[in-house]
Design a protein around this motif. Structure first.
Motif, PDB file in Angstrom:
ATOM      1  N   GLU A   4       0.829  -1.207   0.000  1.00 18.82           N
ATOM      2  CA  GLU A   4       0.000   0.000   0.000  1.00 18.82           C
ATOM      3  C   GLU A   4       0.858   1.250   0.000  1.00 18.82           C
ATOM      4  O   GLU A   4       0.610   2.186  -0.745  1.00 18.82           O
ATOM      5  CB  GLU A   4      -0.932   0.019   1.214  1.00 18.82           C
ATOM      6  CG  GLU A   4      -2.165  -0.809   1.026  1.00 18.82           C
ATOM      7  CD  GLU A   4      -3.126  -0.648   2.183  1.00 18.82           C
ATOM      8  OE1 GLU A   4      -2.881   0.182   3.086  1.00 18.82           O
ATOM      9  OE2 GLU A   4      -4.140  -1.355   2.171  1.00 18.82           O
ATOM     10  N   VAL A   7       2.531   1.627  -3.442  1.00 17.73           N
ATOM     11  CA  VAL A   7       1.599   2.113  -4.455  1.00 17.73           C
ATOM     12  C   VAL A   7       1.282   3.587  -4.218  1.00 17.73           C
ATOM     13  O   VAL A   7       1.279   4.390  -5.144  1.00 17.73           O
ATOM     14  CB  VAL A   7       0.311   1.260  -4.482  1.00 17.73           C
ATOM     15  CG1 VAL A   7      -0.748   1.890  -5.358  1.00 17.73           C
ATOM     16  CG2 VAL A   7       0.635  -0.144  -4.960  1.00 17.73           C
ATOM     17  N   TRP A  42       1.450  -5.890  -5.506  1.00 17.09           N
ATOM     18  CA  TRP A  42       1.136  -6.859  -4.461  1.00 17.09           C
ATOM     19  C   TRP A  42       2.334  -7.048  -3.546  1.00 17.09           C
ATOM     20  O   TRP A  42       3.461  -6.740  -3.919  1.00 17.09           O
ATOM     21  CB  TRP A  42       0.704  -8.191  -5.063  1.00 17.09           C
ATOM     22  CG  TRP A  42       1.783  -8.873  -5.861  1.00 17.09           C
ATOM     23  CD1 TRP A  42       2.700  -9.783  -5.400  1.00 17.09           C
ATOM     24  CD2 TRP A  42       2.080  -8.708  -7.252  1.00 17.09           C
ATOM     25  NE1 TRP A  42       3.537 -10.189  -6.408  1.00 17.09           N
ATOM     26  CE2 TRP A  42       3.175  -9.532  -7.567  1.00 17.09           C
ATOM     27  CE3 TRP A  42       1.524  -7.940  -8.272  1.00 17.09           C
ATOM     28  CZ2 TRP A  42       3.725  -9.624  -8.837  1.00 17.09           C
ATOM     29  CZ3 TRP A  42       2.075  -8.014  -9.543  1.00 17.09           C
ATOM     30  CH2 TRP A  42       3.158  -8.847  -9.818  1.00 17.09           C
ATOM     31  N   SER A  75       5.068  -5.683  -8.967  1.00 16.40           N
ATOM     32  CA  SER A  75       4.136  -4.898  -9.771  1.00 16.40           C
ATOM     33  C   SER A  75       4.224  -5.384 -11.203  1.00 16.40           C
ATOM     34  O   SER A  75       5.235  -5.937 -11.631  1.00 16.40           O
ATOM     35  CB  SER A  75       4.433  -3.403  -9.676  1.00 16.40           C
ATOM     36  OG  SER A  75       5.660  -3.098 -10.283  1.00 16.40           O
ATOM     37  N   ARG A 133      -4.543  -3.095  -6.362  1.00 16.20           N
ATOM     38  CA  ARG A 133      -3.708  -3.807  -5.398  1.00 16.20           C
ATOM     39  C   ARG A 133      -4.296  -5.196  -5.227  1.00 16.20           C
ATOM     40  O   ARG A 133      -5.492  -5.356  -4.981  1.00 16.20           O
ATOM     41  CB  ARG A 133      -3.725  -3.072  -4.056  1.00 16.20           C
ATOM     42  CG  ARG A 133      -2.874  -3.737  -3.008  1.00 16.20           C
ATOM     43  CD  ARG A 133      -2.961  -2.958  -1.684  1.00 16.20           C
ATOM     44  NE  ARG A 133      -2.085  -3.504  -0.688  1.00 16.20           N
ATOM     45  CZ  ARG A 133      -2.322  -4.603   0.025  1.00 16.20           C
ATOM     46  NH1 ARG A 133      -3.430  -5.272  -0.166  1.00 16.20           N
ATOM     47  NH2 ARG A 133      -1.464  -5.023   0.921  1.00 16.20           N
TER      48      ARG A 133
END
Length: 144
Positions: A4, A7, A42, A75, A133
């Motif tokens: 998270e 991202v 992820w 990613s 995600r």
């Protein structure tokens, strides 16, 4: 760094670069490249090492292998060369276990491609992008 946070960091950098672009006249446009795309990120530990990945946005798909074993997150990007405008689309992300070929993860989500102008409002390129995600427990969720 969590997925998270990674991202959010990527999105924040892209937004700050966009804001720092060409701005008011007569400043010259910068030369940041970009393409229309959907990106999935992820936590690398969430899926089998060496897994095979498949990312689809509507009928366009791309396959590849996972990140390096020591990477904290993975990613994968799917270029969308025909994207031209804000639009909703279905994104599907599938992970296949390399040992037995079984499906380790297979989820879909709706996303909206958003306009991005990394060199500023009056500068090329104008691209359309979305990010999701992937999480085994929470599913596939759009990143805003």
């Amino acid at each position: 760094m969590t997925v998270e946070r990674a991202v959010r960091w990527v999105v924040a950098v892209a937004a700050s670069v966009t804001l720092a672009g060409c701005g008011e006249e007569p400043r010259a446009c910068t030369l940041i490249g970009a393409e229309s795309q959907v990106t999935v990120a992820w936590d690398a530990a969430a899926f089998p090492a060496g897994a095979l990945y498949r990312l689809c946005a509507d009928q366009i798909c791309r396959e590849g292998k996972g990140p390096a074993e020591d990477a904290p997150f993975g990613s994968f990007t799917l270029p969308l060369p025909e994207a031209d405008g804000e639009q909703r689309m279905t994104v599907r992300f599938r992970v296949t276990d390399p040992v037995d070929g079984s499906t380790a993860y297979d989820r879909s989500a709706q996303v909206t491609l958003r306009k991005s102008q990394p060199n500023g409002e009056h500068c090329d390129p104008t691209v359309w992008q979305a990010a999701v995600r992937a999480d085994p427990k929470a599913g596939l969720a759009p990143v805003r």
